[in-house]
Write a protein that holds these residues in place. Structure first.
Motif, PDB file in Angstrom:
ATOM      1  N   UNK A 118      -0.154   1.604   7.369  1.00  0.00           N
ATOM      2  CA  UNK A 118      -1.596   0.569   6.864  1.00  0.00           C
ATOM      3  C   UNK A 118      -1.305   0.345   5.420  1.00  0.00           C
ATOM      4  N   UNK A 119      -1.147   1.426   4.690  1.00  0.00           N
ATOM      5  CA  UNK A 119      -1.733   0.796   2.793  1.00  0.00           C
ATOM      6  C   UNK A 119      -0.718  -0.504   2.643  1.00  0.00           C
ATOM      7  N   UNK A 120       0.803  -0.776   3.712  1.00  0.00           N
ATOM      8  CA  UNK A 120       1.814  -1.383   3.658  1.00  0.00           C
ATOM      9  C   UNK A 120       1.049  -3.202   4.340  1.00  0.00           C
ATOM     10  N   UNK A 121       0.078  -2.729   5.333  1.00  0.00           N
ATOM     11  CA  UNK A 121      -0.115  -3.932   5.955  1.00  0.00           C
ATOM     12  C   UNK A 121      -0.670  -5.105   5.147  1.00  0.00           C
ATOM     13  N   UNK A 122      -0.629  -6.049   5.735  1.00  0.00           N
ATOM     14  CA  UNK A 122      -1.419  -7.269   5.463  1.00  0.00           C
ATOM     15  C   UNK A 122      -2.573  -8.124   6.410  1.00  0.00           C
ATOM     16  N   UNK A 123      -3.881  -7.528   6.102  1.00  0.00           N
ATOM     17  CA  UNK A 123      -4.118  -7.752   7.520  1.00  0.00           C
ATOM     18  C   UNK A 123      -5.795  -8.195   6.725  1.00  0.00           C
ATOM     19  N   UNK A 124      -6.199  -8.324   5.130  1.00  0.00           N
ATOM     20  CA  UNK A 124      -7.582  -9.100   4.394  1.00  0.00           C
ATOM     21  C   UNK A 124      -7.097 -10.341   4.979  1.00  0.00           C
ATOM     22  N   UNK A 177      -2.957 -13.717  22.049  1.00  0.00           N
ATOM     23  CA  UNK A 177      -4.051 -12.984  23.222  1.00  0.00           C
ATOM     24  C   UNK A 177      -4.256 -12.282  22.669  1.00  0.00           C
ATOM     25  N   UNK A 178      -4.626 -11.487  21.060  1.00  0.00           N
ATOM     26  CA  UNK A 178      -5.117 -10.825  20.465  1.00  0.00           C
ATOM     27  C   UNK A 178      -5.419 -10.349  19.440  1.00  0.00           C
ATOM     28  N   UNK A 179      -7.140 -10.493  19.199  1.00  0.00           N
ATOM     29  CA  UNK A 179      -6.736 -10.689  17.103  1.00  0.00           C
ATOM     30  C   UNK A 179      -5.722  -9.548  16.757  1.00  0.00           C
ATOM     31  N   UNK A 180      -5.715  -8.886  17.329  1.00  0.00           N
ATOM     32  CA  UNK A 180      -5.130  -7.032  16.755  1.00  0.00           C
ATOM     33  C   UNK A 180      -3.588  -7.832  16.089  1.00  0.00           C
ATOM     34  N   UNK A 181      -2.952  -8.711  17.152  1.00  0.00           N
ATOM     35  CA  UNK A 181      -1.247  -8.952  17.514  1.00  0.00           C
ATOM     36  C   UNK A 181      -1.673  -9.107  16.582  1.00  0.00           C
ATOM     37  N   UNK A 182      -1.953 -10.066  15.187  1.00  0.00           N
ATOM     38  CA  UNK A 182      -1.625 -10.667  14.052  1.00  0.00           C
ATOM     39  C   UNK A 182      -1.185  -8.962  13.646  1.00  0.00           C
ATOM     40  N   UNK A 183      -1.636  -8.252  13.442  1.00  0.00           N
ATOM     41  CA  UNK A 183      -1.601  -7.064  12.803  1.00  0.00           C
ATOM     42  C   UNK A 183      -0.039  -6.436  12.713  1.00  0.00           C
ATOM     43  N   UNK A 184       0.797  -5.875  12.947  1.00  0.00           N
ATOM     44  CA  UNK A 184       1.935  -4.778  12.699  1.00  0.00           C
ATOM     45  C   UNK A 184       1.569  -3.788  12.622  1.00  0.00           C
ATOM     46  N   UNK A 185       1.448  -2.356  13.854  1.00  0.00           N
ATOM     47  CA  UNK A 185       1.159  -1.289  13.172  1.00  0.00           C
ATOM     48  C   UNK A 185       2.103  -0.709  13.601  1.00  0.00           C
ATOM     49  N   UNK A 186       3.396  -1.480  13.274  1.00  0.00           N
ATOM     50  CA  UNK A 186       4.080  -0.044  13.345  1.00  0.00           C
ATOM     51  C   UNK A 186       4.751   0.060  12.210  1.00  0.00           C
TER      52      UNK A 186
END
Length: 276
Positions: A225-231, A213-222
């Motif tokens: 930050x340093x372990x997230x796969x964002x790029x 539904x949102x762009x940020x839904x693809x990111x696990x904010x739990x």
């Protein structure tokens, strides 16, 4: 105060946009002019239709929309003025308005017939401005044109559903400033055909099995930050207009790339949904 919007493929370098605005103010000083976009790809009717479709509803009823895309008058490209959903649209009868009429039936359509009173090779400046200011003064469409029943349809803009209703074959109809790719597959069609079944979306080398539904839904904010796969995180989502969009999270076409460049997608490329 009447509102006139402008959507064109004129760009910002040349004098065209300024001349059109000046001509409007020369006719009516008490008027408000709003630019929707002047960066439509040259003669790209589908791109302009998508922009208009998603912008006009934000304006109050009675707004007059001038659309300067592929507007040269010829026997196969007449000029029309349309009253649709409480808004007025002035443009060429080149199929652009048909994208809007797929959802809303026009209240009135006229083929503009004042050309014999105006000598021009720049119809947006001369003809469209005259019509817009006539409407802004409270004039009726019948004064500037003859009523017609039908408008030219854009062909190939609707997705195709196979006989078994197990597949939707759509295409790319818009690429935004971030390089996100918009298909012509809408959420209502997707839900109608899919009936809650598992699915796979394919566009060249990119595959998706979930629509967000949102762009940020693809990111696990739990997770930290340093372990997230964002790029470079790819995702499919229903955009604000309820079209299926393929995107890269926080993409930048000039640096990290975008869905269009990384997936190798361009206008009219195929986007397929397989159910089951």
């Amino acid at each position: 105060m009447p509102i006139v919007t402008l959507t064109t493929d004129f760009g910002e370098k040349d004098h065209y946009v300024g001349a059109v605005k000046g001509a409007i103010y020369n006719e009516l000083e008490a008027i408000r002019i709003v630019d929707i976009s002047h960066a439509v790809s040259p003669f790209h009717i589908t791109e302009a239709a998508y922009i208009i479709q998603n912008a006009y509803r934000s304006f109050p009823p009675g707004t007059i929309h001038i659309v300067g895309i592929d507007s040269e008058l010829n026997p196969e490209n007449r000029h029309i003025a349309v009253l649709l959903d409480g808004h007025y649209f002035i443009c060429a009868n080149n199929g652009l308005i048909s994208m809007l009429t797929s959802e809303v039936h026009p209240e009135k359509i006229v083929e503009i017939n004042i050309h014999d009173r105006i000598e021009t090779n720049f119809p947006v400046l001369d003809v469209f401005v005259k019509v817009a200011c006539h409407i802004a003064r409270g004039g009726t469409l019948e004064v500037i044109g003859k009523s017609i029943e039908n408008i030219k349809q854009l062909t190939g803009i609707k997705p195709v559903v196979n006989n078994e209703e197990s597949q939707i074959i759509g295409s790319v109809i818009y690429i935004d400033n971030y390089g996100n790719v918009v298909s012509n597959i809408t959420k209502p069609l997707f839900e109608k055909i899919g009936k809650g079944r598992p699915f796979k979306i394919t566009a060249r080398t990119a595959n998706f099995s979930k629509v967000h539904k949102h762009y940020s839904d693809a990111i696990n904010f739990d997770i930290p930050v340093e372990k997230r796969e964002e790029d470079g995180k790819k995702l499919a989502l229903w955009n604000s207009s309820q079209y299926l969009e393929l995107a890269i999270y926080k993409s930048n076409p000039k640096t990290v790339g975008s869905a269009s460049s990384l997936f190798g997608l361009a206008y009219w490329d195929t986007v397929t949904v397989n159910f089951g």
